[in-house]
Design a protein around this motif. Structure first.
Motif, PDB file in Angstrom:
ATOM      1  N   ASN A 117      31.819   7.767  18.581  1.00 38.62           N
ATOM      2  CA  ASN A 117      31.169   7.212  17.384  1.00 38.62           C
ATOM      3  C   ASN A 117      31.747   5.861  16.955  1.00 38.62           C
ATOM      4  O   ASN A 117      31.328   5.299  15.946  1.00 38.62           O
TER       5      ASN A 117
ATOM      6  N   PHE B 279      34.747  -0.658  14.368  1.00 41.27           N
ATOM      7  CA  PHE B 279      34.623   0.135  13.141  1.00 41.27           C
ATOM      8  C   PHE B 279      34.713   1.624  13.485  1.00 41.27           C
ATOM      9  O   PHE B 279      34.019   2.115  14.366  1.00 41.27           O
ATOM     10  N   ASN B 280      35.638   2.298  12.806  1.00 38.40           N
ATOM     11  CA  ASN B 280      35.766   3.742  12.984  1.00 38.40           C
ATOM     12  C   ASN B 280      35.039   4.440  11.832  1.00 38.40           C
ATOM     13  O   ASN B 280      35.538   4.453  10.700  1.00 38.40           O
ATOM     14  N   PRO B 281      33.851   5.011  12.081  1.00 37.43           N
ATOM     15  CA  PRO B 281      33.065   5.594  10.980  1.00 37.43           C
ATOM     16  C   PRO B 281      33.674   6.864  10.404  1.00 37.43           C
ATOM     17  O   PRO B 281      33.282   7.298   9.331  1.00 37.43           O
ATOM     18  N   SER B 282      34.647   7.459  11.106  1.00 36.97           N
ATOM     19  CA  SER B 282      35.275   8.664  10.555  1.00 36.97           C
ATOM     20  C   SER B 282      36.293   8.332   9.477  1.00 36.97           C
ATOM     21  O   SER B 282      36.546   9.134   8.588  1.00 36.97           O
ATOM     22  N   THR B 283      36.906   7.166   9.583  1.00 42.23           N
ATOM     23  CA  THR B 283      37.960   6.821   8.629  1.00 42.23           C
ATOM     24  C   THR B 283      37.577   5.652   7.733  1.00 42.23           C
ATOM     25  O   THR B 283      38.225   5.437   6.706  1.00 42.23           O
ATOM     26  N   GLY B 284      36.577   4.867   8.143  1.00 43.86           N
ATOM     27  CA  GLY B 284      36.202   3.685   7.380  1.00 43.86           C
ATOM     28  C   GLY B 284      37.042   2.471   7.745  1.00 43.86           C
ATOM     29  O   GLY B 284      36.869   1.401   7.173  1.00 43.86           O
TER      30      GLY B 284
ATOM     31  N   ARG C   4      35.040   6.534   1.661  1.00 43.25           N
ATOM     32  CA  ARG C   4      36.451   6.177   1.529  1.00 43.25           C
ATOM     33  C   ARG C   4      36.570   4.919   0.689  1.00 43.25           C
ATOM     34  O   ARG C   4      35.828   3.960   0.899  1.00 43.25           O
TER      35      ARG C   4
ATOM     36  N   LEU D 197      37.774   1.471  -0.368  1.00 38.72           N
ATOM     37  CA  LEU D 197      38.326   0.324   0.356  1.00 38.72           C
ATOM     38  C   LEU D 197      39.190  -0.533  -0.553  1.00 38.72           C
ATOM     39  O   LEU D 197      40.020  -1.301  -0.096  1.00 38.72           O
TER      40      LEU D 197
ATOM     41  N   ILE E  71      33.150   2.785   1.349  1.00 40.22           N
ATOM     42  CA  ILE E  71      32.298   2.783   2.545  1.00 40.22           C
ATOM     43  C   ILE E  71      31.928   4.218   2.922  1.00 40.22           C
ATOM     44  O   ILE E  71      32.771   5.118   2.805  1.00 40.22           O
ATOM     45  N   THR E  72      30.682   4.429   3.337  1.00 40.06           N
ATOM     46  CA  THR E  72      30.280   5.777   3.747  1.00 40.06           C
ATOM     47  C   THR E  72      30.867   6.098   5.120  1.00 40.06           C
ATOM     48  O   THR E  72      30.968   5.224   5.989  1.00 40.06           O
ATOM     49  N   LEU E  73      31.260   7.350   5.281  1.00 35.03           N
ATOM     50  CA  LEU E  73      31.914   7.794   6.515  1.00 35.03           C
ATOM     51  C   LEU E  73      31.051   8.803   7.261  1.00 35.03           C
ATOM     52  O   LEU E  73      30.192   9.454   6.670  1.00 35.03           O
ATOM     53  N   GLU E  74      31.374   8.933   8.537  1.00 31.98           N
ATOM     54  CA  GLU E  74      30.722   9.966   9.356  1.00 31.98           C
ATOM     55  C   GLU E  74      31.811  10.892   9.869  1.00 31.98           C
ATOM     56  O   GLU E  74      32.715  10.442  10.591  1.00 31.98           O
ATOM     57  N   ASP E  75      31.794  12.115   9.440  1.00 30.52           N
ATOM     58  CA  ASP E  75      32.807  13.053   9.901  1.00 30.52           C
ATOM     59  C   ASP E  75      32.293  14.470   9.630  1.00 30.52           C
ATOM     60  O   ASP E  75      32.146  14.873   8.480  1.00 30.52           O
TER      61      ASP E  75
ATOM     62  N   ARG F 219      43.109  13.671   3.447  1.00 34.11           N
ATOM     63  CA  ARG F 219      43.227  14.002   4.877  1.00 34.11           C
ATOM     64  C   ARG F 219      44.642  13.636   5.326  1.00 34.11           C
ATOM     65  O   ARG F 219      45.040  12.481   5.272  1.00 34.11           O
TER      66      ARG F 219
ATOM     67  N   VAL G 100      25.806   5.358   7.925  1.00 34.31           N
ATOM     68  CA  VAL G 100      27.269   5.281   7.947  1.00 34.31           C
ATOM     69  C   VAL G 100      27.673   3.806   7.926  1.00 34.31           C
ATOM     70  O   VAL G 100      27.008   2.957   8.519  1.00 34.31           O
ATOM     71  N   GLY G 101      28.772   3.497   7.220  1.00 29.38           N
ATOM     72  CA  GLY G 101      29.227   2.109   7.163  1.00 29.38           C
ATOM     73  C   GLY G 101      28.539   1.319   6.063  1.00 29.38           C
ATOM     74  O   GLY G 101      28.594   0.097   6.054  1.00 29.38           O
TER      75      GLY G 101
END
Lengths: 80, 350
Positions: free
Chosen positions: A6, A16-21, B229, B231, B243-247, B273, B323-324
């Motif tokens: 991802n 860009f790491n979408p899991s951490t922002g 998260r 910023l 920023i919106t995250l994907e997890d 986390r 996301v993002g």
């Protein structure tokens, strides 16, 4: 180890790491490596391409490669 | 001028779009964009300088309402007056401290023809900071250890049980990380002076803070889940950019929370986390967060979805979001006139 699926990358070196922002800027060679890894290219093949394209000693490449992989791992961008 | 047949009249609190903002303005923005029909927004304010009162493009008319400490009867009387004038269809309260009264008035408001979409008193109490550890244990959710104290002398026992650093939290708001007993004592006095008793002393969890905006349908389903998260954080700990995250793990923990509690309405989960990727629930805010418009920007307009469900309309469960997507808050000197200030402070409406 591989680049997490991802992770978003751009040719300009934006990662860009979408899991951490988290986002990062890579220099041109690093950006090229990340792009190749993102496409699923094997590490050995990426190294080969770098050796062919740039004037670099294979031993030095190995050292820099390990260093870069550690940075990617530290940034939580690599998967097992 | 005649009102359009499909006009929706919705009352919203939390118009304090200040450095530690209430969610009202963001909620209204979501409603205006997401309901696709004319909306008349009635602001409900406590303070005369809540910026939303004077933002006439956002809020059509504002009425002051009594502080929560005045009790639910006083609030009901004021709402009856406002309802006579405005024919409210829905109220969306946005402050923790006022929710008790609004939940209590739910049936009376319903009889008046005013919808709400709020958690039950039991749901509201269960996630209270004071009950959070028990709540986590009951539902198998990871929550930091804590101790509820009423005297600074009890801080010694907290140190023995959890060690330093500790997080000392006020009953409603505010938290201080204390690294020594002296710091913890100072925080205790400061927090009790501001928020009263008790004080919550919580185990310090190191990690990355993530916030999740959640909308539950009251039947155990999460209609929308958006993780974010921060910023940029202000000195008050508020997000100035995010920023919106994907997890999937974040979506799961929010889904588990809604399923376990049958949560009805909007809420915000504050998650930490850790480096080991553990997800601790640090706090559960029982209303939309101030950054709620980001959910709309990312493709899941939670305020509009809440309004539709409250009005008995069909609202499908959201699955995808962008996301993002980033929000960046900004400040703006809104100009008004002394006449307007006089109107709201003297007449209680503007």
């Amino acid at each position: 180890m591989y680049l997490k699926k991802n992770i978003a990358t751009s040719e300009s070196g934006f990662i860009f790491n979408p899991s951490t922002g988290d986002s990062y800027s890579a220099n041109p060679v690093a950006a090229e490596i990340v792009q190749l890894l993102k496409q699923g290219t094997a590490s050995s093949s990426v190294k080969e391409q770098i050796l062919q394209k740039y004037e670099v000693d294979p031993f030095r490449l190995e050292q820099d490669w390990d260093d870069f992989m550690n940075q990617l791992k530290e940034a939580n961008l690599l998967g097992d | 001028m005649e009102k359009p047949d499909n006009l929706l009249t919705i009352a919203v609190t939390g118009l304090n779009a200040i450095d530690s903002p209430g969610p009202g303005i963001a909620v209204i923005r979501g409603l205006r964009e997401g309901l696709h029909r004319p909306v008349r927004i009635i602001g409900l304010s406590y303070e005369t300088l809540e910026p939303g009162i004077y933002m006439h493009d956002v809020v059509d008319k504002t009425y002051q309402i009594p502080y929560p400490a005045a009790g639910s009867e006083a609030l009901l009387r004021r709402l009856q007056y406002i309802h006579e004038k405005e024919q409210l269809q829905l109220i969306i309260p946005n402050f923790d401290a006022e929710l008790y009264n609004f939940i209590r008035l739910g049936p009376a408001l319903k009889n008046m023809g005013i919808a709400t979409f709020l958690p039950s008193q039991e749901q509201f109490d269960a996630r209270d900071k004071i009950n959070l550890y028990r709540f986590g244990k009951k539902h198998n959710l990871l929550v930091p250890k804590d101790k509820i104290i009423n005297s600074p002398a009890e801080l010694n026992a907290c140190e023995e049980a959890m060690g330093f650093p500790l997080v000392v939290k006020g009953k409603f708001y505010d938290a201080v990380v204390a690294y020594t007993l002296e710091q913890a004592q100072k925080a205790f006095y400061k927090l009790t002076a501001k928020w009263g008793f008790p004080v919550i002393v919580q185990e310090y969890i190191n990690g990355t803070e993530i916030n999740i905006a959640v909308l539950g349908d009251g039947k155990g389903n999460a209609v929308s889940i958006i993780p974010m998260r921060k910023l940029y954080i202000t000195d008050k700990g508020k997000a100035w950019a995010g920023i919106t995250l994907e997890d999937d793990a974040l979506i799961k923990i929010a889904g588990d929370f809604v399923k376990a509690t049958q949560w009805k309405g909007g809420c915000e989960l504050e998650i930490m986390r850790t480096k080991k990727n553990e997800l601790y629930i640090m706090e559960i805010n029982p209303r939309f967060p101030a950054w709620i418009y980001l959910t709309a920007a990312a493709g899941q307009n939670q305020p509009a979805a809440l309004a539709k469900m409250a009005l008995g309309e069909e609202q499908p469960f959201y699955t995808a979001y962008e996301v993002g997507k980033i929000f960046i808050r900004y400040s703006w000197d809104h100009i008004t006139d002394i006449k307007e200030f006089h109107q709201i402070s003297g007449m209680g409406e503007l």
